[in-house]
Design a protein around this motif. Structure first.
Motif, short mmCIF file in Angstrom:
data_model
loop_
_atom_site.label_atom_id
_atom_site.label_comp_id
_atom_site.label_asym_id
_atom_site.label_seq_id
_atom_site.Cartn_x
_atom_site.Cartn_y
_atom_site.Cartn_z
N GLU A 344 43.29 52.14 42.32
CA GLU A 344 44.72 51.83 42.26
C GLU A 344 45.48 52.89 41.46
O GLU A 344 45.00 53.36 40.43
CB GLU A 344 44.91 50.44 41.63
N CYS A 346 48.09 52.65 39.53
CA CYS A 346 48.30 52.26 38.12
C CYS A 346 47.09 52.65 37.27
O CYS A 346 47.24 53.08 36.12
CB CYS A 346 48.49 50.75 37.99
N TYR A 392 48.89 52.42 47.04
CA TYR A 392 48.35 51.52 46.01
C TYR A 392 46.90 51.95 45.73
O TYR A 392 46.55 52.25 44.61
CB TYR A 392 48.43 50.09 46.52
N CYS A 426 53.60 47.03 41.36
CA CYS A 426 53.32 47.55 40.01
C CYS A 426 53.26 49.08 40.00
O CYS A 426 53.83 49.73 39.11
CB CYS A 426 52.04 46.95 39.45
N CYS A 427 52.56 49.65 40.99
CA CYS A 427 52.38 51.10 40.99
C CYS A 427 53.72 51.81 41.21
O CYS A 427 53.96 52.88 40.64
CB CYS A 427 51.39 51.53 42.07
#
Ligand SMILES: [Zn+2]
Length: 690
Positions: A344, A346, A392, A426-427
């Motif tokens: 991912e 993030c 992602y 989120c990313c």
């Protein structure tokens, strides 16, 4: 003959009929080239910075290196252009096209998203805007900063009143500390002080939970940042409480149990246990953030074992989940060694951030090696060339980016699409910190905690930049010119305001046997690979240091004894032909699927003991967009053979056959380009039987 291509063309035809087909817009063409990474000078409006370095205050344990105050290091050459691309892409416009960080954000006083996304965005936008000295971007960041600073509750709480979770405030503190370093805004420290006193009073009855429990070390960074500036003893009490309420990551890795691919069943996702300890302990981003836990906590505990825990954590993750792009698999839970598993975005940027702090605290050069691996491979590899879309999950062996549920442990079918917010947002909010924070780690200060007379400088990771700082009371300006990581040579010009004696250290990567260093044309001693070489002399204006790293190709071993080809900090991939198919418009950007238009199932015919013999290298000038397939400045040629039994199912390359392999297909010459430039790619290859 080519079932894969047949499927692709059918799919394209189908989408075409729906009028969804579009070819990726042409990439920005470089406005200019520059010779071997000569610096694009920083904005003249950026005033030279010679702020003092803030070292750890007693009783905190000393760190080996110390960050220079933000603003001391300016990106130059390709790195500055990369930041510009980022600012011209999604980072500079996200608030205009994504409501979650838009005008109704809770972090601007609105009723919109009020959790982590505003702070995430700011954590990267603040350093990006200030490094580029970009007035419109700085103004964008300032709105969120001002709202937070101007709306502190009387009890000390900060942030949207509709959400009192501790976790997003961890992130906002990171953004505030950076903003304070860049600007010196006198409001920041009192607001942080009041907030952290409030938090200390509340934690006993409102303890850390789920995300905040597993990410406590990120708040500890800001607590120690403030302690080093104010010396208020309650902050050490708060540090102890965070450790006590937080998850024990050191214990997890002292006896690492999560050695297998984690499944949804294992963490009882369907029973709603996605936020229970088992799920959070095996969660990729949490592990990426956790990597710094030992070093960060060691500053409080003074324990060498805590400090060194980072090396064990990385080693365990690499052993059971390591991938050739430097990442561990996490899609989004730990996913094993198959290079068709994903990581991912993030986690990429959080792992980088963990490595940056760990490198400063521990001073272990291998942490710099891995930081470069992530920065030069996994980070740029998961964006479109214009940074208007990201994935992602990225895969080292990524043969199709399309809607499919396989092979992810727990993620959804959009996970490897390139887009605005594929799978989950989120990313989209968090990726912005990657490049800007990397800039801040290029140079560090060495020296004792309480004796500035022993200070020196460290070239910790390499990329073109300029440094303006102070060493032993003398202003020092250093220009680093390089086409690294694509080229071998890194040149430093040292310009002290007056002659001054100090050690200048250079990280010699573990792969760099045969590195040479010349000082004003004279050969200087080089330490072993995996160490820091030190040039200790009286520096005078115009002194030149040139390092040359060995750039001979190397072979590394992966899943099922497959091989990857590396050169310097770059790993190389076979670029599968790409057909970009727009899935849908997303405001100012779009979501894309990418289908293969060529075969990818090659085994390499490389002498693993002497790979340079079977690999031809061609280099060109390093200019704008070095991580793009069109403009990559380095290509490798190798021999390989097709392996007809190795196929894809549901858009995913099947597990590699065990190497060595035998193929009766004719030998072909295959071109490899840097991992990041190949958006469809094979990185881990079966090896032909010699
Ligand atoms: Zn994410």
């Amino acid at each position: 003959m080519l079932p894969l291509m047949k499927y692709t063309s059918t799919r394209r035809h189908f989408l075409n009929r729906l009028s969804l087909l579009s070819v990726a817009s042409s990439l920005p063409v470089g406005r200019f080239l520059f010779s071997s990474g000569a610096p694009v000078l920083a904005n003249s409006t950026t005033s030279p910075t010679t702020k003092s370095v803030v070292k750890n205050r007693a009783p905190l344990a000393p760190s080996v290196f110390h960050f220079l105050p933000l603003g001391s290091i300016q990106p130059a050459g390709w790195l500055r252009l990369q930041l510009r691309t980022q600012a011209d892409g999604l980072s500079g416009h996200l608030d205009e096209t994504w409501a979650d960080v838009g005008p109704d954000s809770g972090w601007l006083g609105g009723k919109g998203e009020s959790w982590e996304r505003g702070p995430y965005y700011l954590d990267g936008l603040v350093p990006l805007a200030h490094l580029l000295n970009d007035a419109p971007l700085k103004a964008k960041a300032q709105r969120y900063i001002d709202w937070t600073l101007d709306h502190q509750a009387p009890n000390g709480m900060i942030g949207p009143t509709s959400n009192d979770d501790w976790w997003p405030r961890f992130v906002m503190l990171k953004a505030l500390t950076q903003y304070q370093e860049f600007t010196g805004d006198s409001r920041v420290i009192p607001v942080m002080d009041k907030y952290l006193r409030y938090q200390l009073s509340q934690l006993p009855q409102k303890p850390l939970h789920d995300w905040s429990k597993f990410r406590w070390q990120d708040e500890l960074l800001s607590v120690l940042w403030l302690y080093n500036r104010t010396g208020s003893s309650y902050l050490l009490e708060l540090a102890q409480l965070l450790r006590k309420q937080g998850y024990d990551w050191m214990a997890q890795f002292a006896d690492f149990q999560y050695t297998q691919r984690i499944t949804a069943e294992y963490i009882k996702l369907e029973k709603g246990e996605g936020l229970k300890d088992l799920a959070l302990a095996t969660h990729g981003v949490n592990n990426g953030q956790a990597i710094k836990t030992g070093p960060v906590w060691s500053q409080v505990s003074g324990s060498g074992a805590d400090r060194d825990a980072v090396l064990r954590m990385i080693s365990e993750l690499n052993k059971y989940h390591g991938l050739p792009n430097g990442m561990f698999s996490c899609d989004e839970h730990l996913a094993g060694l198959d290079p068709s598993q994903g990581s991912e975005l993030c986690t990429v940027v959080e792992y980088m951030f963990s490595l940056e702090h760990s490198l400063a605290i521990v001073g272990d050069p291998t942490l710099g090696d891995r930081l470069e691996q992530l920065a030069f491979n996994a980070l740029p590899g998961t964006f479109t060339d214009d940074m208007w879309a990201h994935q992602y999950n990225q895969e080292p062996n990524q043969v199709e980016c399309s809607l499919h549920r396989k092979p992810w442990t727990t993620d959804g079918p959009e996970s490897n699409l390139y887009g605005l917010e594929p799978n989950f947002g989120c990313c989209a909010a968090n990726f912005h910190q990657g490049w800007p924070k990397f800039v801040a780690s290029l140079f560090m200060l060495s020296g004792a905690q309480d004796d500035a007379a022993k200070d020196g400088l460290v070239a910790a990771v390499y990329a073109p930049c300029e440094v303006r700082t102070e060493v032993r009371g003398v202003a020092v300006h250093i220009v680093e010119e390089t086409g690294y990581p694509f080229q071998a040579s890194v040149r430093f010009t040292v310009n002290p305001a007056m002659p001054v004696s100090f050690p200048l250290q250079f990280r010699i990567p573990a792969w760099a046997a045969g590195t040479t260093i010349h000082v004003n044309g004279q050969s200087a001693p080089v330490s072993e690979p995996g160490s820091f070489a030190s040039v200790d002399r009286t520096w005078k204006a115009g002194d030149r240091v040139e390092i040359r790293f060995p750039m001979t190709p190397r072979v590394s071993r992966w899943f099922h004894d497959s091989i990857a080809i590396e050169r310097g900090p770059l790993v190389f991939s076979h670029n599968v032909g790409e057909s970009w198919v727009k899935l849908r418009d997303r405001g100012m950007t779009a979501d894309w699927q990418v289908y293969p238009t060529s075969q990818w199932n090659y085994a390499l015919n490389v002498d693993a003991d002497a790979p340079a013999k079977s690999i031809t290298v061609s280099e060109s000038e390093v200019g704008e967009g070095p991580f793009t397939s069109r403009r990559t400045p380095v290509r490798l040629s190798v021999k390989g053979r097709k392996l007809n039994d190795w196929r894809a199912e549901d858009g995913v390359a099947n597990p590699l056959p065990q190497s060595p392999v035998v193929s009766d297909e004719p030998e072909e010459t295959i071109t490899l380009i840097p991992y990041a430039a190949a958006k469809l790619r094979i990185t881990a290859f079966p090896k032909c039987k010699s």
